[in-house]
Design a protein around this motif. Structure first.
Motif, mmCIF file in Angstrom:
data_model
loop_
_atom_site.group_PDB
_atom_site.id
_atom_site.type_symbol
_atom_site.label_atom_id
_atom_site.label_comp_id
_atom_site.label_asym_id
_atom_site.label_seq_id
_atom_site.Cartn_x
_atom_site.Cartn_y
_atom_site.Cartn_z
ATOM 1 N N ILE A 1 0.868 -1.161 0.000
ATOM 2 C CA ILE A 1 0.000 0.000 0.000
ATOM 3 C C ILE A 1 0.909 1.217 0.000
ATOM 4 O O ILE A 1 1.833 1.303 0.811
ATOM 5 N N VAL A 2 0.651 2.153 -0.910
ATOM 6 C CA VAL A 2 1.479 3.349 -1.039
ATOM 7 C C VAL A 2 0.636 4.575 -0.686
ATOM 8 O O VAL A 2 -0.483 4.735 -1.181
ATOM 9 N N PHE A 3 1.187 5.412 0.173
ATOM 10 C CA PHE A 3 0.532 6.644 0.608
ATOM 11 C C PHE A 3 1.271 7.827 -0.004
ATOM 12 O O PHE A 3 2.492 7.907 0.097
ATOM 13 N N THR A 4 0.540 8.745 -0.647
ATOM 14 C CA THR A 4 1.161 9.962 -1.156
ATOM 15 C C THR A 4 0.520 11.151 -0.451
ATOM 16 O O THR A 4 -0.636 11.087 -0.021
ATOM 17 N N THR B 1 -2.923 3.927 -2.534
ATOM 18 C CA THR B 1 -3.009 3.019 -3.671
ATOM 19 C C THR B 1 -2.544 1.627 -3.260
ATOM 20 O O THR B 1 -1.511 1.487 -2.617
ATOM 21 N N LEU B 2 -3.318 0.608 -3.657
ATOM 22 C CA LEU B 2 -2.934 -0.777 -3.428
ATOM 23 C C LEU B 2 -2.251 -1.302 -4.681
ATOM 24 O O LEU B 2 -2.775 -1.147 -5.794
ATOM 25 N N ALA C 1 -0.728 -1.073 -9.898
ATOM 26 C CA ALA C 1 -1.717 -0.349 -9.101
ATOM 27 C C ALA C 1 -3.094 -0.910 -9.414
ATOM 28 O O ALA C 1 -3.528 -0.912 -10.561
ATOM 29 N N THR C 2 -3.773 -1.445 -8.386
ATOM 30 C CA THR C 2 -5.066 -2.087 -8.622
ATOM 31 C C THR C 2 -6.242 -1.270 -8.101
ATOM 32 O O THR C 2 -7.274 -1.197 -8.753
ATOM 33 N N HIS C 3 -6.146 -0.683 -6.948
ATOM 34 C CA HIS C 3 -7.234 0.097 -6.348
ATOM 35 C C HIS C 3 -6.644 1.365 -5.750
ATOM 36 O O HIS C 3 -5.478 1.391 -5.377
ATOM 37 N N ILE D 1 -13.370 6.835 -4.172
ATOM 38 C CA ILE D 1 -12.957 5.430 -4.145
ATOM 39 C C ILE D 1 -13.064 4.887 -5.566
ATOM 40 O O ILE D 1 -14.133 4.967 -6.190
ATOM 41 N N TYR D 2 -11.952 4.346 -6.060
ATOM 42 C CA TYR D 2 -11.906 3.824 -7.424
ATOM 43 C C TYR D 2 -11.871 2.300 -7.400
ATOM 44 O O TYR D 2 -11.076 1.715 -6.664
#
Length: 193
Positions: A76-79, A125-126, A132-134, A159-160
């Protein structure tokens, strides 16, 4: 070591590895189960004694940027985006003991300005197998807050279903407000699908 420069890390009774980078720009924590937490964004404070003269620029906080799974190829990436906060110029006084009068007296040593930078979440982002999926995005309002003129209130959460989708599957509108100089309050949340 108490030299006011060496960082201190509080380690509870866990078998965690806490790994600071050599220049302290990043902290990595690996927990007992092998999960890796990377803190690679910083909030900073700049102290300026006289106009235009920087005395100190130091990291005051670290922000989580990645969580990496130890068992599957997921992370999981946080920006973040950066916001500045500024404290007005204040007098920097030194106290000294006047031996003759046996009282402490204040002696001005110039002005002190504090300039803070902080981070606000922008996207989570997951990634699965490095794809990148979600994702979830956090959007700020376009006008500054009344209670903190250099900050912005959260306006929307989107939410995408798939990270590459141009349109969110669901989003939330946040209605906030405050009287001038008063604290910001959340008035309502509207959900749209």
């Amino acid at each position: 070591k108490n030299d006011l420069q060496t960082p201190y890390f509080i380690k509870e009774i866990h078998d965690w590895q806490i790994i600071p980078s050599p220049n302290l720009s990043q902290l990595t924590i690996i927990t007992e189960d092998g999960t890796t937490y990377i803190f690679a964004e910083q909030g900073k404070t700049t102290m300026e004694e006289a106009e235009g003269t920087i005395n100190h620029d130091f990291v005051t906080s670290w922000y989580l940027t990645e969580i990496i799974s130890p068992t599957v190829d997921e992370k999981i990436v946080f920006t973040y985006y950066t916001e500045g906060l500024w404290a007005p110029r204040v007098k920097n006084n030194r106290l000294a003991l006047n031996e003759g009068l046996r009282v402490a007296e204040s002696y001005p040593e110039g002005n002190l300005v504090l300039d803070f930078t902080t981070k606000r979440i922008s996207t989570i982002t997951l990634y699965i197998d490095n794809v990148a999926t979600h994702k979830v995005t956090f959007e700020k309002e376009s006008t500054p807050r009344d209670d903190a003129p250099q900050s912005y209130a959260l306006d929307k959460i989107k939410i995408y279903q798939h990270a590459s989708d141009p349109t969110p599957m669901k989003y939330f509108d946040l209605e906030t407000g405050s009287e001038i100089g008063e604290r910001l309050y959340l008035h309502s949340i509207l959900e749209f699908s």
